[in-house]
Scaffold this motif. Sequence first.
Motif, PDB file in Angstrom:
ATOM      1  N   GLY A   1      -7.290  13.671  24.817  1.00 18.48           N
ATOM      2  CA  GLY A   1      -8.345  13.107  25.657  1.00 18.48           C
ATOM      3  C   GLY A   1      -9.484  12.565  24.816  1.00 18.48           C
ATOM      4  O   GLY A   1     -10.003  11.462  25.076  1.00 18.48           O
ATOM      5  N   THR A   2      -9.876  13.306  23.789  1.00 18.09           N
ATOM      6  CA  THR A   2     -10.960  12.860  22.917  1.00 18.09           C
ATOM      7  C   THR A   2     -10.564  11.612  22.147  1.00 18.09           C
ATOM      8  O   THR A   2     -11.348  10.654  22.029  1.00 18.09           O
ATOM      9  CB  THR A   2     -11.345  13.988  21.934  1.00 18.09           C
ATOM     10  OG1 THR A   2     -11.694  15.160  22.678  1.00 18.09           O
ATOM     11  CG2 THR A   2     -12.530  13.581  21.073  1.00 18.09           C
ATOM     12  N   VAL A   3      -9.349  11.590  21.629  1.00 17.14           N
ATOM     13  CA  VAL A   3      -8.867  10.407  20.909  1.00 17.14           C
ATOM     14  C   VAL A   3      -8.796   9.205  21.851  1.00 17.14           C
ATOM     15  O   VAL A   3      -9.211   8.097  21.501  1.00 17.14           O
ATOM     16  CB  VAL A   3      -7.493  10.686  20.268  1.00 17.14           C
ATOM     17  CG1 VAL A   3      -6.882   9.385  19.718  1.00 17.14           C
ATOM     18  CG2 VAL A   3      -7.619  11.715  19.148  1.00 17.14           C
ATOM     19  N   SER A   4      -8.284   9.424  23.059  1.00 15.17           N
ATOM     20  CA  SER A   4      -8.164   8.315  24.016  1.00 15.17           C
ATOM     21  C   SER A   4      -9.529   7.756  24.392  1.00 15.17           C
ATOM     22  O   SER A   4      -9.697   6.534  24.510  1.00 15.17           O
ATOM     23  CB  SER A   4      -7.428   8.793  25.278  1.00 15.17           C
ATOM     24  OG  SER A   4      -6.077   9.104  24.987  1.00 15.17           O
ATOM     25  N   PHE A   5     -10.522   8.618  24.577  1.00 12.85           N
ATOM     26  CA  PHE A   5     -11.870   8.141  24.890  1.00 12.85           C
ATOM     27  C   PHE A   5     -12.367   7.208  23.784  1.00 12.85           C
ATOM     28  O   PHE A   5     -12.998   6.187  24.067  1.00 12.85           O
ATOM     29  CB  PHE A   5     -12.823   9.325  25.049  1.00 12.85           C
ATOM     30  CG  PHE A   5     -13.048   9.733  26.474  1.00 12.85           C
ATOM     31  CD1 PHE A   5     -11.986   9.855  27.363  1.00 12.85           C
ATOM     32  CD2 PHE A   5     -14.324  10.000  26.945  1.00 12.85           C
ATOM     33  CE1 PHE A   5     -12.196  10.223  28.674  1.00 12.85           C
ATOM     34  CE2 PHE A   5     -14.538  10.368  28.262  1.00 12.85           C
ATOM     35  CZ  PHE A   5     -13.478  10.480  29.128  1.00 12.85           C
TER      36      PHE A   5
ATOM     37  N   GLY B   1     -12.640   2.997  24.182  1.00 12.43           N
ATOM     38  CA  GLY B   1     -14.022   2.543  24.293  1.00 12.43           C
ATOM     39  C   GLY B   1     -14.905   3.332  25.219  1.00 12.43           C
ATOM     40  O   GLY B   1     -15.997   2.854  25.576  1.00 12.43           O
ATOM     41  N   GLN B   2     -14.515   4.543  25.598  1.00 10.72           N
ATOM     42  CA  GLN B   2     -15.321   5.314  26.541  1.00 10.72           C
ATOM     43  C   GLN B   2     -16.599   5.863  25.911  1.00 10.72           C
ATOM     44  O   GLN B   2     -17.519   6.264  26.625  1.00 10.72           O
ATOM     45  CB  GLN B   2     -14.496   6.468  27.110  1.00 10.72           C
ATOM     46  CG  GLN B   2     -13.260   6.034  27.876  1.00 10.72           C
ATOM     47  CD  GLN B   2     -13.592   5.141  29.047  1.00 10.72           C
ATOM     48  OE1 GLN B   2     -14.512   5.406  29.812  1.00 10.72           O
ATOM     49  NE2 GLN B   2     -12.853   4.049  29.192  1.00 10.72           N
ATOM     50  N   TYR B   3     -16.671   5.887  24.586  1.00 12.33           N
ATOM     51  CA  TYR B   3     -17.876   6.384  23.922  1.00 12.33           C
ATOM     52  C   TYR B   3     -18.865   5.279  23.588  1.00 12.33           C
ATOM     53  O   TYR B   3     -19.940   5.549  23.047  1.00 12.33           O
ATOM     54  CB  TYR B   3     -17.499   7.119  22.628  1.00 12.33           C
ATOM     55  CG  TYR B   3     -16.801   8.434  22.856  1.00 12.33           C
ATOM     56  CD1 TYR B   3     -17.253   9.350  23.801  1.00 12.33           C
ATOM     57  CD2 TYR B   3     -15.668   8.768  22.120  1.00 12.33           C
ATOM     58  CE1 TYR B   3     -16.605  10.544  24.014  1.00 12.33           C
ATOM     59  CE2 TYR B   3     -15.012   9.969  22.317  1.00 12.33           C
ATOM     60  CZ  TYR B   3     -15.485  10.858  23.270  1.00 12.33           C
ATOM     61  OH  TYR B   3     -14.837  12.050  23.476  1.00 12.33           O
ATOM     62  N   ASN B   4     -18.509   4.037  23.893  1.00  7.70           N
ATOM     63  CA  ASN B   4     -19.423   2.931  23.642  1.00  7.70           C
ATOM     64  C   ASN B   4     -20.736   3.161  24.384  1.00  7.70           C
ATOM     65  O   ASN B   4     -20.745   3.571  25.555  1.00  7.70           O
ATOM     66  CB  ASN B   4     -18.807   1.600  24.078  1.00  7.70           C
ATOM     67  CG  ASN B   4     -17.606   1.216  23.232  1.00  7.70           C
ATOM     68  OD1 ASN B   4     -17.362   1.807  22.182  1.00  7.70           O
ATOM     69  ND2 ASN B   4     -16.843   0.230  23.675  1.00  7.70           N
ATOM     70  N   ASN B   5     -21.854   2.899  23.702  1.00  3.63           N
ATOM     71  CA  ASN B   5     -23.202   3.102  24.260  1.00  3.63           C
ATOM     72  C   ASN B   5     -23.505   4.575  24.548  1.00  3.63           C
ATOM     73  O   ASN B   5     -24.479   4.873  25.232  1.00  3.63           O
ATOM     74  CB  ASN B   5     -23.388   2.289  25.557  1.00  3.63           C
ATOM     75  CG  ASN B   5     -23.159   0.813  25.359  1.00  3.63           C
ATOM     76  OD1 ASN B   5     -23.621   0.240  24.364  1.00  3.63           O
ATOM     77  ND2 ASN B   5     -22.424   0.190  26.273  1.00  3.63           N
ATOM     78  N   LEU B   6     -22.691   5.447  24.018  1.00 12.01           N
ATOM     79  CA  LEU B   6     -22.934   6.881  24.215  1.00 12.01           C
ATOM     80  C   LEU B   6     -23.040   7.576  22.860  1.00 12.01           C
ATOM     81  O   LEU B   6     -24.077   8.148  22.527  1.00 12.01           O
ATOM     82  CB  LEU B   6     -21.811   7.505  25.047  1.00 12.01           C
ATOM     83  CG  LEU B   6     -21.922   9.004  25.339  1.00 12.01           C
ATOM     84  CD1 LEU B   6     -23.167   9.287  26.174  1.00 12.01           C
ATOM     85  CD2 LEU B   6     -20.670   9.505  26.072  1.00 12.01           C
ATOM     86  N   ILE B   7     -21.967   7.499  22.069  1.00 13.18           N
ATOM     87  CA  ILE B   7     -21.973   8.076  20.721  1.00 13.18           C
ATOM     88  C   ILE B   7     -21.783   6.939  19.737  1.00 13.18           C
ATOM     89  O   ILE B   7     -20.780   6.218  19.785  1.00 13.18           O
ATOM     90  CB  ILE B   7     -20.853   9.115  20.566  1.00 13.18           C
ATOM     91  CG1 ILE B   7     -21.068  10.279  21.537  1.00 13.18           C
ATOM     92  CG2 ILE B   7     -20.799   9.636  19.119  1.00 13.18           C
ATOM     93  CD1 ILE B   7     -19.952  11.288  21.541  1.00 13.18           C
ATOM     94  N   ASP B   8     -22.763   6.752  18.881  1.00  3.96           N
ATOM     95  CA  ASP B   8     -22.694   5.650  17.917  1.00  3.96           C
ATOM     96  C   ASP B   8     -21.486   5.818  17.005  1.00  3.96           C
ATOM     97  O   ASP B   8     -21.106   6.934  16.644  1.00  3.96           O
ATOM     98  CB  ASP B   8     -23.971   5.609  17.071  1.00  3.96           C
ATOM     99  CG  ASP B   8     -25.200   5.238  17.898  1.00  3.96           C
ATOM    100  OD1 ASP B   8     -25.007   4.603  18.958  1.00  3.96           O
ATOM    101  OD2 ASP B   8     -26.320   5.594  17.492  1.00  3.96           O
TER     102      ASP B   8
END
Length: 238
Positions: A200-204, A208-215
């Motif tokens: 799940g973490t790799v897929s995020f 692109g699920q971490y865009n604008n969240l975790i640099d």
Amino acid sequence: MSAVRTARERVRAELIREITETAGRQLATAGAAGLSLRAVARELGMVSSAIYRYVPSRDDLLTLLIIDGYNAVGEAVERADARHAEAAPGDFAGRWLAVCGAVREWALAHPHEYALLYGSPVPGYKAPDDTVAAAIRDNVVFARIVTEAHAAGAVEPDGQYPPPPPSIAEGLGRARAFVSMDVPDDVIARSLTAWAGLYGTVSFEVFGQYNNLIDEPARSDYFDHTMTLLGRLIGLKR
């Protein structure tokens, strides 16, 4: 006759390799749903009728790509575990982090292949049993790390966790048998959660699920922190 047959087999294997490599490049532009044997044949300079002698259908091509992808992930995980186990055989938490890092590294280097394996299902395609052996190579490594840690008395989860509900006991038993994971149900349940958390973490990150969240520069640190937490959920401590 045997030598002739062997030569033909080598030629066939090389052509199939070229076909799958060309199809792999198509993934980046057309996606899995847009794969076309005719387009692959054109790129290779083959007539369409010829390519079907080697790969009979689009689904067969997808299967080849999926098996190649799972084997690549499996090989990366196996190498990472072997290196860490040799350097620090009793460091089960370190082995867990090493194999998690191998999955992430492969996924970021091959996002389209990763999407084929772990993204949305391809409409109309059902993976055959041929894919199973390759698909569980990484799981077998994860299971081996936890099983060896448990046997060494090195599985000590932080805090008290609720026991798995009786309704999933049968499923946990299947998981135990599937990857030869000789540990109690509660360890299997926590390991499955950690395994799901890894992908799940790799897929995020890949999707692109971490865009604008975790640099981006901090994502590696975030990943290591998350995998450390998941390792402690299993009970693997450094």
